[in-house]
Enzyme design. Structure first.
Site, PDB file in Angstrom:
ATOM      1  N   GLN A 322       0.823  -1.205   0.000  1.00 55.71           N
ATOM      2  CA  GLN A 322       0.000   0.000   0.000  1.00 55.71           C
ATOM      3  C   GLN A 322       0.860   1.258   0.000  1.00 55.71           C
ATOM      4  O   GLN A 322       0.327   2.359  -0.011  1.00 55.71           O
ATOM      5  CB  GLN A 322      -0.888   0.021   1.252  1.00 55.71           C
ATOM      6  CG  GLN A 322      -1.953  -1.051   1.295  1.00 55.71           C
ATOM      7  CD  GLN A 322      -2.704  -1.070   2.613  1.00 55.71           C
ATOM      8  OE1 GLN A 322      -2.742  -2.090   3.293  1.00 55.71           O
ATOM      9  NE2 GLN A 322      -3.314   0.039   2.993  1.00 55.71           N
ATOM     10  N   PHE A 353      -6.211  -3.441   3.803  1.00 59.43           N
ATOM     11  CA  PHE A 353      -6.769  -3.111   5.127  1.00 59.43           C
ATOM     12  C   PHE A 353      -5.727  -2.547   6.094  1.00 59.43           C
ATOM     13  O   PHE A 353      -5.894  -2.625   7.300  1.00 59.43           O
ATOM     14  CB  PHE A 353      -7.439  -4.339   5.753  1.00 59.43           C
ATOM     15  CG  PHE A 353      -8.295  -5.119   4.814  1.00 59.43           C
ATOM     16  CD1 PHE A 353      -9.403  -4.539   4.212  1.00 59.43           C
ATOM     17  CD2 PHE A 353      -8.002  -6.437   4.509  1.00 59.43           C
ATOM     18  CE1 PHE A 353     -10.193  -5.261   3.325  1.00 59.43           C
ATOM     19  CE2 PHE A 353      -8.785  -7.166   3.619  1.00 59.43           C
ATOM     20  CZ  PHE A 353      -9.882  -6.571   3.023  1.00 59.43           C
ATOM     21  N   ARG A 465      -7.550  -1.442   9.400  1.00 62.19           N
ATOM     22  CA  ARG A 465      -8.764  -0.664   9.114  1.00 62.19           C
ATOM     23  C   ARG A 465      -9.366   0.002  10.360  1.00 62.19           C
ATOM     24  O   ARG A 465      -9.860  -0.667  11.244  1.00 62.19           O
ATOM     25  CB  ARG A 465      -9.797  -1.572   8.445  1.00 62.19           C
ATOM     26  CG  ARG A 465     -10.800  -0.835   7.578  1.00 62.19           C
ATOM     27  CD  ARG A 465     -11.605  -1.813   6.747  1.00 62.19           C
ATOM     28  NE  ARG A 465     -12.417  -1.123   5.738  1.00 62.19           N
ATOM     29  CZ  ARG A 465     -13.059  -1.732   4.753  1.00 62.19           C
ATOM     30  NH1 ARG A 465     -12.978  -3.049   4.642  1.00 62.19           N
ATOM     31  NH2 ARG A 465     -13.775  -1.047   3.882  1.00 62.19           N
ATOM     32  N   GLU A 806     -13.223   3.497   6.210  1.00 61.56           N
ATOM     33  CA  GLU A 806     -13.099   3.054   7.588  1.00 61.56           C
ATOM     34  C   GLU A 806     -14.289   3.400   8.489  1.00 61.56           C
ATOM     35  O   GLU A 806     -14.627   2.614   9.379  1.00 61.56           O
ATOM     36  CB  GLU A 806     -11.826   3.648   8.207  1.00 61.56           C
ATOM     37  CG  GLU A 806     -10.558   3.100   7.603  1.00 61.56           C
ATOM     38  CD  GLU A 806      -9.318   3.804   8.136  1.00 61.56           C
ATOM     39  OE1 GLU A 806      -8.406   3.114   8.611  1.00 61.56           O
ATOM     40  OE2 GLU A 806      -9.280   5.047   8.073  1.00 61.56           O
TER      41      GLU A 806
END
Length: 861
Positions: A322, A353, A465, A806
């Site tokens: 990410q 996540f 998350r 989220e």
């Protein structure tokens, strides 16, 4: 069991009573069988005597996964169900009959309600993800799907099985005799710094070794890298390495252990608002207590993977990450190769996540070290067990609290002592940012917030998350439940009376200007028919002893901080045919960012969506970009694309006017090219925050209804109604999916996903799907209804949308509080319902059953 149903329900022959799952053998309850012969089932002494016999015959094995007490009580509860079924409904009282009714799950259904503006299409249009078809067909390429290149080999990690010790010896002799074995690497083979960590939230960036140089802080810590011709051979090699350990000490595995040992990473963090001690002393009512929530694995479908290929002037790194910038930094650190000689890219992720931000650094650094040593392309793809043991996850939390309030339940003071388990390293300590979320949707004039980061011998924790946010939100909702129980009030009324109004100030000092929570609250209670369903549930619970229902409503305030992120976007138009290509700094991981930026570009440039293509995120066109997280990545990259397209339009407008004002797109682009117009544009979307306060808030309300079997702890989420404010959605179809996905992710966190460690070695025991239980198709609500708040543009955002990835997760704890109501009713039936009881997360089947305080003495006909 054969029963004479013609006369007096006598057991006419020896029954067969056998239990599995109690211990390693089948338990044949022969003494209970003998006792039952000739007995009359409707005689209370028969049932009582059978239980006395059965209790002696049931001897559960000790298990780290399930208590002996629950195993025995569950078996006895199942026998009770069996006994009642033999008696038959006609001979049972109405409340007891509910024991015979199974929790039948109908076919799942859902409703999605949202508003869209056709005048702005393709912006705001609810379209599927641009990659949906190739994902569904299996054609989508993930990191481990990249074709193998000439000379490519595979790597695997050798990890510790013990925590809090030192490495004795590493014996690779057997591993090197395995098929396909190439070499084995240890810390001494690292040419750069033996450290994969990069600066993030910690005030001082802690060093975290790629491969242990001697000290082992947690089980699962990498000790070596083995390399073979295939991944399966590399995994087999890793298992064949013989490791010995020295200086073994008892591991600290929980927050309670850390507090007792005074094992902390940093000094106490404190924030005070008003006069909490004075207000607490003056409050008419006071409560105190503790509540906790556990860890959670990200459980992405694609495990951590990376492919590193040495080049003549550097290295190409293809990482399932990410955060390309983090990976570039980490690999440069571990290999000693300058960042400008490292090209990092990622096309998409099979789920992230938060687990592929800092969590992707260890695999990338280890893979790069391996490639550098063998000077060949190396692929590292972690198997699930290694991924769960070696890779970071959500931090556990513990709260010790006091609260003061008036007769109506309005908060006067809260003392909030929070403990965060950061594992063996504080690479990702969230304590300092949590006050911005702690008070959720509730106003209280006096707060004392303290936070302590605990050091344990577990894997370092990281973003997951809504990291930390979900915990403090749950804790504050727990306090509201405690207040309501103390005053014997409906928790819904206590929540409503404490809600923020515009102009009030949060714990972190932010004065609210965008608060609409009371409107959302009242609207959802009406649309979900809360009052009617509450009355029906109260009647049901009074009439049924062994099945219970619960209903809970929870609000949400999620503070968005886009100013702390930055992303570089590049947009180019090709003169050949007018097609458009985009690269951006975000990472597509299922949230649909590529689709949203395409919609923005298509709407701004006035071209069809099919004209636009989004290429892989990489460190060249999007250098120095932030990690994809915080629920703001999509909106920031959309705004970056918007600005690029605006500048391109501005550049092309003079040519457009020369061609009559509305030429065909391909002709316009060709003419611009011929006249030397630059048809590419780069822009970094970043607006440094002017204050530490959020740019805006996302608001929401969720109502959840559950059914529960008191005798087993099993439950079914019957219905969930979610009303969420996400501004003016760029793509409502995708945002509804984000709401649903976040909510279900939270259901796993609060209800099913439990981490269990070996108390002696510190090794994670829940390292696969056999013992670790993320939510699946039968864990989602039977009836899931999502509504995106209409007519709610976000004035603090150019795109007018709001964070959505989220915030809905915060409201998933409503399922736990609904279960609390069901458990409360069961406790009242047992005559034990007066006291407020603690229900921590995750509220597993076992936990819910045990909180019901079921005893065989209450098993009657």
């Amino acid at each position: 069991m054969s029963v004479d149903r013609q006369t007096d329900l006598t057991v006419v022959a020896k029954p067969s009573i056998v239990f599995g799952g109690v211990n390693k053998n089948l338990v044949h309850a022969s003494a209970t069988e003998d006792f039952m012969v000739g007995k009359k089932l409707t005689d209370a002494e028969t049932l009582k005597g059978a239980y006395a016999m059965l209790e002696a015959e049931l001897q559960p094995d000790d298990s780290a996964f399930q208590s002996v007490q629950y195993t025995k009580q569950l078996a006895m509860g199942l026998f009770y169900k069996f006994y009642l079924s033999a008696v038959g409904r006609d001979h049972l009282t109405e409340p007891v009959r509910s024991a015979l009714e199974p929790l039948v799950r109908p076919v799942s259904r859902g409703e999605q309600h949202f508003q869209t503006k056709e005048s702005e299409w393709p912006l705001r249009k609810p379209v599927p993800k641009t990659s949906a078809r190739v994902q569904a067909s299996g054609e989508a390429m993930y990191t481990n799907d990249l074709p193998q290149t000439s000379g490519e080999v595979c790597a695997a990690l050798v990890t510790s099985t013990v925590a809090n010790c030192k490495v004795g010896t590493l014996d690779f002799s057997q591993a090197m005799e395995m098929p396909g074995a190439i070499t084995c690497l240890t810390a001494k083979d690292i040419k750069g710094e033996n450290n994969y960590n990069v600066p993030f939230l910690a005030p001082v960036t802690p060093k975290i070794e790629v491969l242990s140089s001697g000290e082992i802080l947690h089980a699962g810590q990498p000790l070596a890298v083995v390399i073979a011709d295939t991944q399966s051979h590399a995994d087999a090699m890793a298992q064949a390495v013989k490791v010995t350990y020295t200086d073994l000490k008892p591991p600290i595995l929980t927050i309670q252990d850390a507090i007792a040992a005074e094992s902390f990473h940093y000094p106490v963090f404190e924030l005070v608002k008003g006069d909490p001690k004075g207000a607490l002393a003056a409050a008419p009512h006071r409560i105190s207590g503790e509540v906790s929530c556990d860890s959670q694995h990200h459980f992405y479908m694609e495990t951590q993977a990376c492919r590193c290929a040495p080049l003549e002037d550097g290295m190409e790194v293809q990482s399932a990450t990410q955060a390309t910038d983090f990976v570039q930094n980490s690999v440069a650190q571990a290999t000693g190769i300058s960042a400008h000689r490292l090209y990092v890219s990622v096309k998409r992720l099979g789920g992230g996540f938060g687990g592929k931000t800092l969590g992707s650094l260890l695999p990338a650094a280890a893979c790069a070290v391996a490639a550098q040593n063998v000077n060949r392309p190396v692929r590292l793809s972690l198997n699930l067990g290694t991924n769960m043991e070696a890779i970071t996850k959500r931090a556990p939390y513990l709260l010790k609290y006091e609260a003061g309030f008036d007769d109506d339940g309005k908060l006067m003071a809260v003392v909030y002592n929070l403990y965060e388990d950061n594992g063996s390293s504080p690479q990702c300590a969230f304590i300092p940012i949590l006050p911005a979320f702690t008070d959720n949707a509730y106003s209280c004039p006096n707060w004392q917030f303290t936070g302590q980061t605990c050091k344990t011998h577990t894997v370092p924790t990281t973003m997951t998350r809504a990291p930390g946010l979900s915990a403090v939100h749950f804790f504050t909702e727990h306090i509201m439940e405690h207040v309501a129980k103390t005053l014997n009030k409906d928790p819904t009324d206590v929540r409503r009376i404490n809600m923020f109004q515009n102009g009030q100030t949060t714990l972190s000092g932010y004065t609210l200007v965008d608060c609409n929570i009371t409107t959302l609250w009242d609207d959802l209670l009406a649309s979900a028919q809360f009052k009617q369903r509450k009355q029906e549930i109260e009647v049901f619970n009074k009439e049924n002893r062994w099945k219970k229902k619960g209903l809970s409503v929870v609000p949400c305030r999620y503070s968005a901080f886009p100013g702390f992120f930055r992303f570089t976007v590049f947009v180019a138009i090709y003169h050949t045919d007018g097609s458009v290509v985009i690269t951006h700094g975000g990472v597509e991981m299922g949230q649909g960012i590529d689709t949203k930026v395409s919609q923005v570009a298509a709407a701004t440039l006035g071209v069809p969506m099919e004209t636009i293509h989004v290429m892989s995120t990489n460190s060249l066109t999007s250098p120095n970009s932030s990690d994809t997280g915080g629920s703001v990545t999509s909106e920031l990259n959309c705004q970056g694309v918007l600005e690029c397209c605006r500048r391109l339009n501005e550049r092309m407008d003079p040519i457009r006017q020369e061609m009559g004002g509305s030429p065909k797109w391909a002709e316009l682009i060709n003419m611009c090219h011929r006249k030397g117009v630059d048809l590419s544009e780069k822009y970094m979307e970043h607006h440094p925050p002017k204050s530490p306060h959020p740019a805006y808030n996302s608001w929401g309300v969720t109502c959840t209804e559950v059914d529960m079997d008191v005798l087993t702890g099993e439950r079914e989420i019957r219905r969930a109604d979610i009303l969420f404010d996400c501004g003016e959605s760029v793509n409502p179809a995708l945002d509804v999916g984000q709401v649903e996905g976040a909510f279900v992710f939270g259901l796993g966190y609060w209800l099913t996903e439990k981490c269990v460690y070996d108390k002696d070695t510190g090794r994670l025991l829940t390292n696969g799907t056999w013992e670790y239980k993320p939510p699946t198709t039968k864990d989602i609500p039977v009836d899931l209804r999502v509504t995106l708040l209409p007519d709610a543009p976000n004035p603090y955002n150019v795109i007018r949308s709001k964070a959505v990835g989220e915030p809905p997760l915060l409201m998933s704890c409503s399922a736990l509080f609904a279960l609390r109501q069901a458990v409360q009713s069961a406790r009242e039936d047992s005559g034990l319902g007066d006291d407020f009881f603690r229900l921590d997360g995750p509220a597993t089947v076992e936990v819910c059953h045990q909180r019901c305080l079921v005893d065989s003495s209450s098993f009657t006909l």
